[in-house]
Design an enzyme around this catalytic site. Structure first.
Site, PDB file in Angstrom:
ATOM      1  N   ASP A   1     -40.585 -30.665  18.142  1.00  0.00           N
ATOM      2  CA  ASP A   1     -40.738 -29.593  17.462  1.00  0.00           C
ATOM      3  C   ASP A   1     -42.390 -30.394  16.386  1.00  0.00           C
ATOM      4  OD1 ASP A   1     -40.689 -26.860  15.689  1.00  0.00           O
ATOM      5  OD2 ASP A   1     -39.794 -28.241  14.453  1.00  0.00           O
TER       6      ASP A   1
ATOM      7  N   LYS B   1     -33.978 -27.945  15.728  1.00  0.00           N
ATOM      8  CA  LYS B   1     -33.604 -28.789  14.974  1.00  0.00           C
ATOM      9  C   LYS B   1     -31.901 -28.280  14.427  1.00  0.00           C
ATOM     10  CE  LYS B   1     -36.694 -27.983  12.155  1.00  0.00           C
ATOM     11  NZ  LYS B   1     -37.983 -26.802  11.959  1.00  0.00           N
TER      12      LYS B   1
ATOM     13  N   ARG C   1     -49.541 -26.318  14.924  1.00  0.00           N
ATOM     14  CA  ARG C   1     -49.455 -24.726  14.683  1.00  0.00           C
ATOM     15  C   ARG C   1     -49.435 -24.404  13.784  1.00  0.00           C
ATOM     16  NH1 ARG C   1     -42.878 -23.431  15.039  1.00  0.00           N
ATOM     17  NH2 ARG C   1     -44.504 -21.316  14.772  1.00  0.00           N
TER      18      ARG C   1
ATOM     19  N   HIS D   1     -29.262 -22.372   6.984  1.00  0.00           N
ATOM     20  CA  HIS D   1     -30.433 -22.261   6.991  1.00  0.00           C
ATOM     21  C   HIS D   1     -31.076 -20.988   6.500  1.00  0.00           C
ATOM     22  CE1 HIS D   1     -34.649 -23.851   8.533  1.00  0.00           C
ATOM     23  NE2 HIS D   1     -35.221 -23.210   8.556  1.00  0.00           N
TER      24      HIS D   1
ATOM     25  N   SER E   1     -38.846 -23.288  16.718  1.00  0.00           N
ATOM     26  CA  SER E   1     -38.399 -24.921  16.167  1.00  0.00           C
ATOM     27  C   SER E   1     -37.143 -24.606  15.505  1.00  0.00           C
ATOM     28  CB  SER E   1     -39.758 -23.903  15.497  1.00  0.00           C
ATOM     29  OG  SER E   1     -40.032 -24.686  14.184  1.00  0.00           O
TER      30      SER E   1
HETATM   31  N1  URA Z   1     -39.697 -22.829   9.933  1.00  0.00           N
HETATM   32  C1  URA Z   1     -39.295 -23.540  11.120  1.00  0.00           C
HETATM   33  O1  URA Z   1     -38.285 -25.528  11.226  1.00  0.00           O
HETATM   34  N2  URA Z   1     -40.066 -23.192  12.208  1.00  0.00           N
HETATM   35  C2  URA Z   1     -41.198 -22.966  12.281  1.00  0.00           C
HETATM   36  O2  URA Z   1     -42.297 -22.473  13.041  1.00  0.00           O
HETATM   37  C3  URA Z   1     -40.981 -21.655  11.276  1.00  0.00           C
HETATM   38  C4  URA Z   1     -39.983 -21.431  10.008  1.00  0.00           C
END
Ligand code: URA
Length: 435
Positions: free
Chosen positions: A160, A186, A167, A81, A182
């Site tokens: 999320d 995932k 957010r 990621h 967050s």
């Molecule tokens: N990427 C995400 O998946 N979540 C965040 O809060 C910021 C970047």
């Protein structure tokens, strides 16, 4: 338990228990806690922060809000990621390479927003490519091909998805506990046992400073460890765009070139670094040196490129484009920017180039906006390069929008020049990893 009391406690700098955090998260997910209370809570976290225990609890609650995939039958599955940047097409190169080396890659990616590009948008340059696989399709493809790159299913960490949308519109994105939970919720829900994270630092990234990027990395590693995952975070430079191409089809072309062994130096460096780490973390290589040798072999023998073909075909895309990248979407106009004097490139502001790509239609201002796969920027020089007077330093690929002129000006303004020699930028700024 009353939500307002928990919000007040966080507002006043207190800590919440795991049960209290779970009450907020699950209540919010099912709609019992309204958006305005969750927004107030998120703002309290922005201002007051969270302890490591609270952050781990928040992550666990978000994971528990949906399904958690069990991929253990595939062996050790590695994920990667990036926190997002300008010109970051690493996944398009590294995922096929690692899968070609025998490590299953199961990746759920996102769309671009603002000046950050998204892997899903880029992959859609392959006409027909599906990014909406069901969980069953995800698993079948992983079994058959050892590689999947798709969008997040709705059942994964739904808390999320809902919280991130809130957010995004309440000024509560930039808080390390919220970003870390967050991202990691995932990754954990998607079933990987090891994750290699690229935390970008600089004007084109979420994290502008190395110190805050390191704090985010440490938080994500701690969350991973608490959930039994091996985590490596590389901190890498995002002061200038990665590679030469910014914009969807342009980036896909560059990714294909990299898989053919013809990628730009910084992209190749990052791909080798992340790929080797994925192989080591996935226990497919005993050390970094042997992992690097395998990644290099997968480039040299074309097996990485073959894996990209296989991925694109498996997800319904036109895999012939992998061999005929000139048939990928092309912008109708190209404006070539030329150096006014012979000079060295001193800086290429990634945020301005990213913004230019949004103005060209290659990125989106707000979630759900359509994007133009054809447009973007192709740099012809990077920081440290000398450009002769009259030689090109960038191309702007445009489709005839009213904002094209603004995009061209942004690219011009992004580049700073120096009469004296300039050192190349350091790409890798640090590493924070679990054992
Ligand atoms: N990427 C995400 O998946 N979540 C965040 O809060 C910021 C970047």
């Amino acid at each position: 338990m009353r939500a307002v009391e928990l919000i007040e406690r966080k507002r006043d700098g207190g800590a919440l228990s795991a049960a209290e955090i779970d009450f907020l998260v699950q209540g919010f997910t099912v709609g019992e806690i309204p958006d305005y209370q969750m927004s107030a809570f998120a703002m309290a976290v922005v201002l007051r922060g969270m302890t490591a225990k609270e952050t781990a609890a928040l992550t666990a609650s978000m994971v528990a809000s949906g399904e958690r995939l069990d991929l253990s039958r595939f062996g050790r599955v590695v994920d990667k990621h990036s926190t997002g940047g300008v010109g970051d097409k690493t996944t398009l190169v590294v995922a096929p390479l690692v899968a070609a080396c025998g490590a299953p890659v199961a990746k759920m990616s996102g769309r671009g927003l603002g000046f950050s590009g998204g892997t899903l948008d880029k992959l859609e340059s392959f006409a027909g490519y599906r990014v909406d696989l069901t969980t069953a399709e995800f698993l079948t493809q992983l079994e058959r091909t050892g590689i999947v790159v798709t969008g997040q299913t709705a059942d994964l960490a739904p808390a999320d998805g809902k919280l991130y949308a809130l957010r995004d519109v309440t000024g509560t994105v930039p808080a390390i506990p919220l970003i870390a939970s967050s991202i990691m919720s995932k990754k954990i829900a998607a079933g990987a046992q090891a994750v290699v994270l690229d935390v970008k630092v600089g004007s084109g990234a979420f994290m502008k400073e190395r110190a805050s990027a390191a704090a985010l990395a440490r938080t994500m590693v701690a969350i991973g460890v608490a959930h039994g995952l091996a985590v490596t975070c590389e901190l890498t430079d995002m002061e200038q765009p990665l590679g030469m191409a910014v914009g969807n089809a342009l980036e896909v072309k560059e990714a294909i070139a990299a898989l053919r062994g013809e990628g730009p130096a910084d992209l190749v460096r990052l791909v080798r670094l992340a790929g080797a780490e994925m192989l080591v973390r996935g226990r497919r290589a005993r050390d970094v040196a042997s992992a690097l040798a395998r990644i290099d072999r997968a480039i040299a023998d074309g097996s990485g490129l073959a894996k990209l073909r296989e991925l694109v075909a498996a997800q319904g895309g036109d895999a012939r484009l992998v061999d005929e990248p000139s048939r990928l979407p092309v912008a109708p106009r190209v404006e070539v920017l030329r150096a006014a004097h012979t000079a060295y490139v001193a800086a290429i502001a990634a945020d301005r180039v990213g913004l230019a790509s949004v103005r060209l239609g290659a990125g989106r201002e707000k979630k759900g906006d359509p994007i133009d796969l054809r447009t973007g920027i192709l740099l012809r020089a990077k920081v440290g390069d000398r450009v002769e007077r009259g030689a090109p330093y960038a191309e702007v690929h445009a489709a005839g929008r009213a904002s094209d002129a603004e995009a061209i000006e942004l690219v011009r303004a992004a580049v700073r020049w120096s009469g004296a020699r300039v050192a190349r930028r350091r790409l890798v700024l640090g590493r924070i990893a679990s054992r």
